[in-house]
Enzyme design. Structure first.
Site, PDB file in Angstrom:
ATOM      1  N   TYR A 100       7.160  32.796  66.738  1.00 21.56           N
ATOM      2  CA  TYR A 100       7.747  31.534  67.188  1.00 21.56           C
ATOM      3  C   TYR A 100       8.945  31.239  66.301  1.00 21.56           C
ATOM      4  O   TYR A 100       8.892  31.405  65.074  1.00 21.56           O
ATOM      5  CB  TYR A 100       6.731  30.393  67.052  1.00 21.56           C
ATOM      6  CG  TYR A 100       7.303  29.028  67.374  1.00 21.56           C
ATOM      7  CD1 TYR A 100       7.191  28.490  68.662  1.00 21.56           C
ATOM      8  CD2 TYR A 100       7.975  28.275  66.404  1.00 21.56           C
ATOM      9  CE1 TYR A 100       7.730  27.246  68.970  1.00 21.56           C
ATOM     10  CE2 TYR A 100       8.520  27.033  66.708  1.00 21.56           C
ATOM     11  CZ  TYR A 100       8.397  26.523  67.985  1.00 21.56           C
ATOM     12  OH  TYR A 100       8.932  25.298  68.289  1.00 21.56           O
ATOM     13  N   GLU A 185      14.667  26.765  71.020  1.00 20.53           N
ATOM     14  CA  GLU A 185      13.339  27.296  70.723  1.00 20.53           C
ATOM     15  C   GLU A 185      13.135  28.626  71.434  1.00 20.53           C
ATOM     16  O   GLU A 185      13.465  28.749  72.613  1.00 20.53           O
ATOM     17  CB  GLU A 185      12.273  26.298  71.180  1.00 20.53           C
ATOM     18  CG  GLU A 185      10.855  26.714  70.844  1.00 20.53           C
ATOM     19  CD  GLU A 185       9.819  25.800  71.503  1.00 20.53           C
ATOM     20  OE1 GLU A 185       9.220  24.967  70.805  1.00 20.53           O
ATOM     21  OE2 GLU A 185       9.613  25.931  72.737  1.00 20.53           O
TER      22      GLU A 185
END
Lengths: 375, 291
Positions: A100, A185
């Site tokens: 992530y 993101e």
């Protein structure tokens, strides 16, 4: 403004961040030709809400025919209440690992912050704190490779992975700063055949900076027509379900006005912060938006600071004369140029109140139908 | 004393010739604020309500002893104007403008941190020390000098509460608007220690709203304060996931809720009002207990 995944990936490509081979489709047309060379593919509905995989918004296909079928099925469906208008068709990659990586703004620190985890592919909110690395960024220095290496080290990445990760982060931060992003993101940031690749893309651009990219950025709009009109007027407007239309100036006072309506047993039709310094024209247009929602009562709670009470009063008079207002109006007027405002309303036989208690109590009473129409 | 501004504050108005700049310069002068100079590029040599106008901040500070600036500048020009003020050595900067781009705010705050500049705003009504000075757009008539320090995220809601306090005979030492944006110069945790230190302040009123964690952070400091704190939080009726005007006012993934803020503040010993007009009675209560 949140961008759809395919738009985010277009920006990723522009900044040289690797993404899977793919193309966006708005109908089934052309999907078979596109997938003929790809083998197994993923068909992803383009919606803004998270968790679309669990909601059935992602399908897999092994043949071009299956891919077209999956796309057409998604394009007929809704994901979490939003109709799917586009699908992104991409090659299905073998994935060794999922990480992530994001850059966003930390309001408390007043800085950008890099957020990363070695356990990607899941909702970052669901991860325990000790699995998440957070590194604040000094905007005067930016994300230099050393910050990328340090982040990678904290994720226990070594060797070539450390270098590749650093490269992605430096580019992602460049995108974040170049397009005034609130959030960039990558989840998951996958490792496929030893290479880092952005399998998903979430990009949110700051609306206040959109004027800098008139041609560059696509418009994504899931707002109602009224919300769009309000936005064009520089008003923040959110539709709710009650029967008292509300206008106030200032987000805090608008919120408190809704709270007080609830306290008195009424229900607000909307949140409308007409903003600081809205003049006669803007206020009149805002009032027209409220009228179009056909509420039982319109309540304006004006505490003038940069907003001037006389200009607000003139707006009410203007709309009353132009459209005729059949709904009862309850106006609370205080602050800058209050006396002039009250006088203007009095000349038109519009009653105004000095305290918010009186005004809200009156509005709730009128909405409950205990009294006949005001004007 | 009061905090941040007082009768010795000598104010520059950036954007003084604009509609808002000129109007509020008059309001500030009427209130007694020492507005000593103004800046509008290209308008040097003019006067606005008797205040001399310069083309640049550097020119203004070389002609006047200035220690604070307030700006009425369109959003796109705020970053440049704020940096200009800081580069010229001004240590207190009030930014009224709303809709300032987030990344411009990041750049402003980073330089403010390096130069130890106090930034109030953006998207604020400003700051007032009643009877001494005001730098902002708040109406002149609703304040009076007294023992209550008031700090708020929202402008008009703080007017409401200041008006109620004044009506109940409770004056204010200083009233500060932090600003409604996600990134602003001052937080509750920066202001509360100032009120705690200020001899003129006997009690503090904190006006917060849903979203973010500023009120929860404030509660940690309040727990150790000697002065009593009364709080009001807006947004008890706000549905989750809807952004209530201010960029920060949104309940996301169960965080920043009304309940969490009330719980944190109550546990820290603050008295929490459920309606804005309950604040004065609660303040009277904590003041009479002689805390």
């Amino acid at each position: 403004m949140k961008l759809f995944e395919y738009m985010g990936k277009k920006l990723f490509k522009k900044f040289d961040i690797a993404v899977p081979k793919g193309e966006v489709f708005f109908s089934g047309e052309g999907i078979e030709q596109f997938t003929a060379r790809l083998g197994d593919v993923v068909v992803k509905s383009q919606v803004l809400s998270g968790g679309r995989g669990k909601a059935g918004g992602i399908k897999f296909a092994s043949t071009p025919g299956e891919a077209r079928e999956a796309a057409e099925e998604l394009l007929r469906s809704e994901v979490k209440g939003c109709p799917v208008k586009a699908v992104l068709v991409e090659e299905k990659l073998p994935i060794d690992r999922e990480l992530y990586l994001a850059v966003t703004v930390d309001g408390a620190l007043k800085r950008p912050v890099v957020i990363a985890s070695a356990d990607g592919g899941v909702d970052i909110e669901a991860l325990p704190e000790d699995k998440i690395v957070k590194i604040p960024v000094d905007v005067h220095i930016g994300v230099q490779p050393h910050l990328g290496r340090e982040t990678a080290r904290q994720l226990s990445l070594a060797g070539d992975y450390l270098k590749q990760f650093t490269d992605v982060l430096v580019k992602l931060y460049r995108l974040f700063r170049s397009y005034d992003c609130e959030l960039v993101e990558i989840n998951p940031l996958a490792i496929s055949n030893g290479k880092f690749i952005a399998v998903d893309a979430k990009v949110t651009v700051d609306d206040e900076a959109a004027f800098r990219y008139p041609a560059d950025l696509p418009a994504v709009d899931e707002r109602t027509e009224r919300e769009k009109r309000a936005h064009e007027l520089g008003i923040s407007y959110v539709e709710l379900c009650g029967d008292i239309a509300v206008m106030a100036n200032g987000a805090g006072i608008t919120m408190a006005t809704l709270d007080i309506i609830n306290h008195y047993g009424g229900t607000p039709r909307n949140f409308m912060d007409a903003g600081g310094g809205a003049g006669t024209e803007a206020t009149a247009r805002a009032l027209e938006i409220l009228l179009s929602t056909r509420p039982k009562v319109i309540l304006a709670n004006i505490f003038g600071g940069i907003t001037r009470c006389d200009e607000v009063a003139n707006a009410f008079v203007q709309v009353k004369e132009k459209l005729g207002i059949s709904v009862p109006l309850v106006i609370r007027l205080m602050g800058t140029n209050e006396k002039e405002g009250v006088r203007i309303l009095q000349r038109q036989n519009i009653e105004s109140f000095r305290t918010v208690q009186e005004a809200v109590a009156k509005a709730v009473e009128l909405a409950a139908g205990r009294e006949g129409s005001g004007i | 004393m009061a905090v941040i501004i007082n009768e010795n504050t000598r104010v520059l108005v950036q954007g003084i010739t604009g509609r808002q700049g000129s109007f509020h310069t008059k309001q500030m002068l009427d209130y007694g604020t020492r507005v000593v100079a103004g800046v509008t590029p290209g308008r040097g040599g003019q006067r606005v309500h008797g205040v001399p106008v310069y083309d640049t901040v550097a020119e203004a500070v070389s002609n006047h002893d200035i220690n604070a600036s307030i700006m009425f500048i369109p959003a796109a020009g705020v970053k440049d104007a704020a940096l200009e003020a800081m580069v010229a050595g001004i240590k207190t900067v009030v930014i009224i403008t709303e809709h300032v781009p987030l990344h411009d705010e990041l750049d402003i705050m980073a330089y403010a941190e390096k130069t130890s500049t106090t930034i109030i705003g953006p998207n604020t009504f400003g700051i007032i020390s009643p009877g001494r000075s005001k730098m902002g757009i708040m109406p002149n008539g609703i304040y009076k000098p007294g023992p209550v320090g008031l700090v708020a995220r929202s402008g008009t809601l703080s007017y409401e509460i200041a008006f109620n306090l004044t009506g109940a005979g409770l004056g204010q030492s200083t009233v500060i608007g932090l600003g409604g944006d996600r990134v602003v110069g001052m937080s509750f945790t920066a202001v509360l220690p100032m009120f705690e230190e200020d001899p003129d302040t006997k009690a503090v009123v904190l006006v917060g709203e849903i979203g973010g964690s500023a009120e929860e952070e404030a509660a940690k400091f309040i727990a150790g304060m000697t002065k009593p704190v009364v709080a009001f939080i807006a947004g008890s009726s706000a549905p989750p996931g809807k952004r209530m005007g201010h960029a920060g006012a949104i309940i996301e993934r169960g965080r920043g809720t009304f309940e969490s803020k009330i719980e944190a503040l109550t546990s820290a010993g603050a008295k929490v009002a459920s309606l804005p007009w309950e604040v004065p009675d609660l303040v009277k209560g904590v003041l009479s207990r002689g805390n």
